[in-house]
Design an enzyme around this catalytic site. Structure first.
Site, PDB file in Angstrom:
ATOM      1  N   LYS A   1     -17.721 -13.256 -25.140  1.00 52.86           N
ATOM      2  CA  LYS A   1     -16.959 -14.477 -25.423  1.00 52.86           C
ATOM      3  C   LYS A   1     -17.480 -15.591 -24.511  1.00 52.86           C
ATOM      4  O   LYS A   1     -17.842 -15.338 -23.350  1.00 52.86           O
ATOM      5  CB  LYS A   1     -15.493 -14.176 -25.140  1.00 52.86           C
ATOM      6  CG  LYS A   1     -14.475 -15.249 -25.469  1.00 52.86           C
ATOM      7  CD  LYS A   1     -13.060 -14.652 -25.264  1.00 52.86           C
ATOM      8  CE  LYS A   1     -11.973 -15.670 -25.555  1.00 52.86           C
ATOM      9  NZ  LYS A   1     -10.635 -15.077 -25.348  1.00 52.86           N
TER      10      LYS A   1
ATOM     11  N   SER B   1      -7.494 -15.669 -29.207  1.00 58.04           N
ATOM     12  CA  SER B   1      -8.567 -16.621 -29.015  1.00 58.04           C
ATOM     13  C   SER B   1      -9.965 -15.991 -29.064  1.00 58.04           C
ATOM     14  O   SER B   1     -10.950 -16.717 -29.141  1.00 58.04           O
ATOM     15  CB  SER B   1      -8.403 -17.349 -27.687  1.00 58.04           C
ATOM     16  OG  SER B   1      -8.458 -16.452 -26.635  1.00 58.04           O
TER      17      SER B   1
ATOM     18  N   SER C   1      -5.039 -12.160 -27.092  1.00 57.71           N
ATOM     19  CA  SER C   1      -6.311 -12.681 -27.585  1.00 57.71           C
ATOM     20  C   SER C   1      -7.430 -11.679 -27.804  1.00 57.71           C
ATOM     21  O   SER C   1      -8.463 -12.073 -28.327  1.00 57.71           O
ATOM     22  CB  SER C   1      -6.805 -13.783 -26.650  1.00 57.71           C
ATOM     23  OG  SER C   1      -5.952 -14.897 -26.760  1.00 57.71           O
TER      24      SER C   1
END
Lengths: 480, 94, 485
Positions: free
Chosen positions: C78, C153, C177
């Site tokens: 990420k 997310s 997330s």
């Protein structure tokens, strides 16, 4: 209406640890801008603080030396505001749970009773970076941020508003300064910002018990300026009130050139610091064993030493205070006394010749070229009558320059005091014979002429004649 | 609930500029959210201590030994305006 | 089976047996990325040169007999993880050109094993979101239905697994997330106990809630990746000094006699019928494997979202103060004085969701509101933690849905932030309590959208949730289905 000033002081003490409080960067002063930085003190995304254990040790030392309670559990908090020298947009400090609380210091102004000044709290925090303006090429129209100083460990010492005069304020500051340098936790370099003072000043009518609105004078870096700033501010507030105005709570800066304080209000907006416990740091738990260990490592503090110099060594209070001005000086004195037990004589010499020589050469006691043992040896020579006090000063100067032992200098230069009455009598007889006129003057009542004879005898003996013996014999001979 | 004045105040504290046309939208959204979180008032939390760390932790330290700094070039590598080895910013008046 | 379909374990075996090289595997991934990115947009930055260089180095290492479990495995992380020398944006315009001078500890641990970095994955800006729609780099699309969100997310991290663009990925989880996108994309995602994995070098959103976790195709990979990143980090004061067990070794333990709690508050909240049936089927599967179910209550569940949105936003408002245009990141060219410079830079650089949360957080901490909001929320947090502690006295694990519905349509909730927040109801309590949880594939909706189930474990009980997850996975085939792009 008569007014009573009320003063509280907040002092930021920069700690003398090797590294910063939350990262491993060096705290060395004077490095190239931004050369002592890392992701943590630069406030880069993702960086996290880790507490320097030595900083805690320093804080505990400071707390013990000022009679504070050490909190068994304390918390770091974020103080949030925006400024270019504050990389994270918050300062890690302590708010509701500081490491030390409820201490005190005694100050003793000349001719007055000792007064106890309360210390509300001591807490740990990180310093901000530095801003430079205009004087660097390329920054003529802007400012530059140097984060070498960011994250340097600070102790903030907050006094109770117990101070009532600028002299008291300076005495408190000097006492605190002495303590933190004594403990070895601060290098005491005020020009480099190691000891910074903010003064909260207000006035209230004499006899009132409600404090007036206070103004805060920020960042005053010398004892002299603190005194000036406080005195100016007190008068400014009194004048303002007497003219019908009201004192505004604000931050002010002291300008040493004009001797005035001025408001910083243009830049100030109401700061809402939004303190909350810093989630990146964990609670600091300090058990009794840790406190005891630090207590055991504390050196004998100035106040205790002064008492002991007076009671055990029989020194007057004045001497005791002067000799404990710094730890280095005290240690020099004590080392000397250990070799030569006459404390008063050591004291006189340390306060006298040694201090004079240090000042003349602009150096600190730590750099004194005359080792304590050597000074002690010199004093032994005086006390044993081998040399006179006056000659000793000459020997001292030689020792200072060349670092040699006093007995070597005395021998080499033939400075041994002449105390033999016979020898001195001979010289006296010669001097009297050569100065019949002055003899007449003396015998006719001009006592001052005695000094002339002493001078002549000393000159003839190349300074080596024992002054006491000279005086005794000369008096006898001149009287006839 | 939260007023336009509150929103402007909070934006200023947070160094955020909101456009005039954004303000009513944000005010409405913030109002709804804060209205929702108000339900916490229903809970009796007398005698309950706040939790700062979900997992018990205390006393994480480092030793007072120097670790190498990253050097001025790395430190300034992302500087929007580098002047010599400073971070250049608009003039700060103190 | 293409190279890009392989799990970490399968790839390891292949590399060891010299059926292919890391360079070949990496090339296959890079080609796959190129082919699928126009439809998916899972990556913010792809690093082909770096990846091939990493792969070459890995192949040399394998040849020399120095291989570790992750040597040569093509991974992506990420864009919230700092990767030295590789642009790291956190999904934000404010860091569009930020090249970090250091790497996150968790990434370093993988890199030092010889893992290959394919690139940085898309995410909601500053990890604030549940749909990946707030990214400044475009929405990521769910590989199972590209009109739908992948979750957030860590949307890119999950989509990359489902699209088989990376063998495994790392994400972060603050309110769900990792777990929620894993559920929406049909992969495995685990949020470790707070303090289990270092946060150093992970861009902070909510410091007391953020955790790093693996996102993988199956449970065995998840166990491996977790073991590789977990453990004390002296650079993170909140990382704990508890030994890291061999998570792989515990996988075969089975669930016989295991007591699994079903919290009533999680099964009445407007669950979509397809989610309810997937849960029912999962419960039946576990029963058949010998687990026992116990009805439990987590009474403060309904207050979790409110609690989270006060604590997380407060911490975030402070964590994001460093983005001021002074030392890195976007600096506005529209300002000539300092305050304007900071204000403009932040306003130009941050998106709407970030601004919203910063403002809520600032408000919650501000003078006059701190006690009523922030402190109150921290107290309710204590109550929520207690709910879990009490429940774990009765059961070994807790089973719940991950989200009330499968992935919703892009644009569906974007204009109603509060609605968006409410969809995190099942994942948020775990972050507040600080304990561990994972999402694993448990079925599909009639439309073919993945549905995950959540297993919640005791603090530092990752081994037991992995083991229970493994048992379920071995009895089902949900994890073997592939999205067609």
């Amino acid at each position: 209406m008569k007014f009573q000033p009320v003063i509280g002081l907040e002092v930021h003490v920069q700690l003398k640890t090797a590294t910063k409080i939350f990262c491993g960067c060096s705290t060395q002063f004077g490095a190239e801008p931004n050369s002592q930085t890392c992701p943590v003190c630069l406030g880069l995304p993702g960086a996290l603080p880790v507490l320097n254990k030595s900083v805690v040790d320093c804080a505990i030392k400071a707390g013990l030396a000022t009679n504070c309670t050490i909190a068994p559990r304390s918390i770091f908090a974020r103080k949030n505001y925006f400024y270019p020298d504050l990389p994270k947009g918050y300062q890690i400090s302590q708010f509701e749970d500081p490491i030390c609380q409820k201490g005190w210091l005694d100050i003793h102004l000349e001719g007055l009773e000792p007064k106890r000044i309360g210390i509300t709290r001591i807490h740990m925090e990180e310093d901000a970076g530095k801003l430079v303006h205009g004087d660097v090429p390329g920054l003529e129209n802007g400012s530059g941020v140097d984060l070498n100083r960011a994250c340097t460990p600070l102790l903030e010492v907050v006094s109770e508003p117990d101070l009532r005069t600028s002299d008291e304020a300076v005495a408190y500051l000097k006492k605190l300064y002495q303590i933190v340098t004594w403990l070895g936790i601060c290098d005491g370099n005020m020009e480099e910002g190691s000891f910074r003072c903010d003064a909260n000043v207000s006035v209230m009518p004499v006899g009132s018990d409600t404090f007036g609105t206070r103004a805060e004078i920020k960042n005053v870096n010398s004892f002299k300026f603190v005194k000036q700033a406080i005195e100016y501010e007190i008068q400014r507030q009194i004048d303002l009130i007497e003219d019908g105005g009201t004192v505004v709570q604000e931050t002010r800066l002291f300008d040493p050139t004009s001797g005035r304080t001025r408001s910083m209000r243009g830049k100030e907006e109401a700061h809402d610091y939004r303190y909350f416990p810093d989630p990146d740091l964990v609670p600091l738990v300090i058990g009794p064993a840790w406190v005891e260990r630090i207590a055991g490592e504390l050196p004998e503090l100035p106040a205790a030493k002064q008492k002991r110099f007076m009671s055990d060594l029989g020194l007057p209070e004045y001497d005791a205070e002067v000799l404990t001005a710094t730890r280095a000086l005290t240690e020099y004195f004590e080392a000397c006394v250990a070799s030569h037990g006459n404390a008063k004589s050591v004291s006189n010499w340390v306060m006298g010749e040694v201090t004079r020589a240090l000042n003349d050469n602009g150096i600190d006691i730590a750099a004194c070229p005359v080792a304590p043992a050597r000074l002690a040896a010199l004093l032994k020579l005086i006390d044993s009558g081998t040399i006179s006090g006056k000659i000793a000063k000459t020997v001292f100067d030689e020792m200072w320059k060349g670092g040699r032992a006093p007995q070597d200098i005395v021998e080499e230069q033939g400075l041994v005091q002449v105390s033999d009455s016979g020898a001195i009598e001979t010289i006296i007889d010669q001097v009297i014979a050569a100065n019949a006129g002055q003899v007449e003057e003396y015998r006719s009542g001009k006592d001052k002429v005695f000094g002339f004879f002493v001078g002549q005898v000393m000159k003839a003996s190349k300074g080596k004649a024992n002054p006491a013996v000279v005086n005794e014999l000369l008096l006898k001979k001149l009287k006839g | 609930m939260i007023t336009v004045a509150d929103v402007k105040h909070v934006a200023r504290l947070a160094r955020l500029n909101l456009r005039e046309d954004e303000i009513p939208l944000f005010t409405g959204q913030l109002s709804a959210i804060l209205g929702y979180v108000d339900q916490l008032k229903e809970l009796d939390t007398d005698g309950i201590l706040p939790t700062s760390h979900a997992v018990p932790m205390e006393n994480a330290f480092r030793e007072d030994t120097i670790s190498p700094s990253i050097g001025v070039d790395k430190a300034l590598a992302n500087a929007p305006h580098r002047v010599d080895t400073f971070f250049g910013v608009p003039k700060v008046i103190e | 089976m293409e190279l890009f379909d392989l799990t970490i374990h399968q790839m390891r075996a292949g590399l060891a047996a010299k059926r292919f090289s890391s360079v070949e595997a990496t090339r296959a991934m890079l080609e796959r990325i190129q082919a699928t990115e126009p439809a998916i947009n899972a990556f913010i930055t792809v690093t082909p040169e770096q990846a091939l260089a990493d792969a070459e180095a890995a192949d040399r290492r394998i040849a020399a007999g120095d291989a570790l479990p992750l040597t040569g495995i093509p991974l992506a992380v990420k864009d919230i993880f700092l990767t030295e020398g590789v642009r790291t944006t956190c999904g934000s315009r404010i860091l569009a050109e930020f090249i970090p001078p250091y790497s996150a500890t968790s990434w370093e641990r993988l890199r030092s094993q010889g893992a290959v970095l394919l690139g940085k994955l898309n995410q909601d800006e500053f990890a604030m979101g549940s749909s990946n729609e707030s990214s400044a780099y475009g929405t990521t699309r769910n590989p199972w239905d590209t009109n739908r969100i992948p979750g957030g997310s860590s949307g890119g991290s999950a989509a990359a697994i489902a699209a088989r663009q990376a063998t495994a990925t790392l994400g972060t989880d603050t309110g769900g997330s990792i777990r929620q996108p894993a559920s929406h994309c049909g992969c495995v995602g685990l949020k470790p106990t707070y303090g289990r994995v270092s946060r150093y070098g992970v861009i902070a959103y909510a410091s007391s809630l953020d955790q790093v976790g693996p996102m993988t195709r199956d449970v065995a990979d998840c166990a491996l990746l977790l073991g590789a990143v977990a453990g004390l980090d002296p650079k993170d004061s909140t990382s704990v000094d508890i030994p890291v067990p061999d998570y792989g070794a515990a996988l075969g333990n089975g669930v016989k006699g295991l007591k699994i709690g079903l919290p009533k508050e999680y099964f009445i909240h407007g669950l979509a019928p397809e989610v309810q049936s997937a849960m029912d089927a999962a419960i039946a599967t576990y029963r058949s494997l010998g687990a026992e179910f116990v009805d439990i209550s987590l009474p403060h569940t309904d207050y979790a979202v409110a609690t989270y949105y006060l604590i997380a936003t407060a911490e975030a408002s402070s964590n994001l103060a460093r983005y001021d245009g002074v030392r890195f990141g976007h600096r506005s060219s529209q300002a000539d004085n300092l305050i304007d410079m900071m204000t403009q830079s932040r306003s130009e650089g941050f998106g709407a969701e970030v601004k919203r949360r910063i403002m809520i957080g600032t408000y919650a901490l501000s003078s006059g509101y701190y006690d009523a909001y922030y402190v109150k929320a921290q107290k309710v947090r204590t109550l929520i933690m207690r709910d879990f502690t009490r429940a774990f006295e009765l059961v070994d694990l807790i089973l719940t849905p991950v989200a009330p519905t499968p992935a919703f349509a892009i644009g569906e909730k974007v204009n109603d932030p509060l609605q968006m927040y409410l969809s995190d109801i099942f994942t948020i309590p775990v972050n507040l309590a600080g304990t561990c949880a994972m999402s694993l594939p448990a079925g599909f909706s009639p439309d073919g959208l993945p549905i995950g189930l959540q297993l919640i474990g005791k603090p530092f009980g990752e081994a037991s949730i992995l083991s229970a997850a493994h048992a379920f996975e071995q009895s089902t085939e949900w994890h073997l289905r592939k999205a067609v792009i």
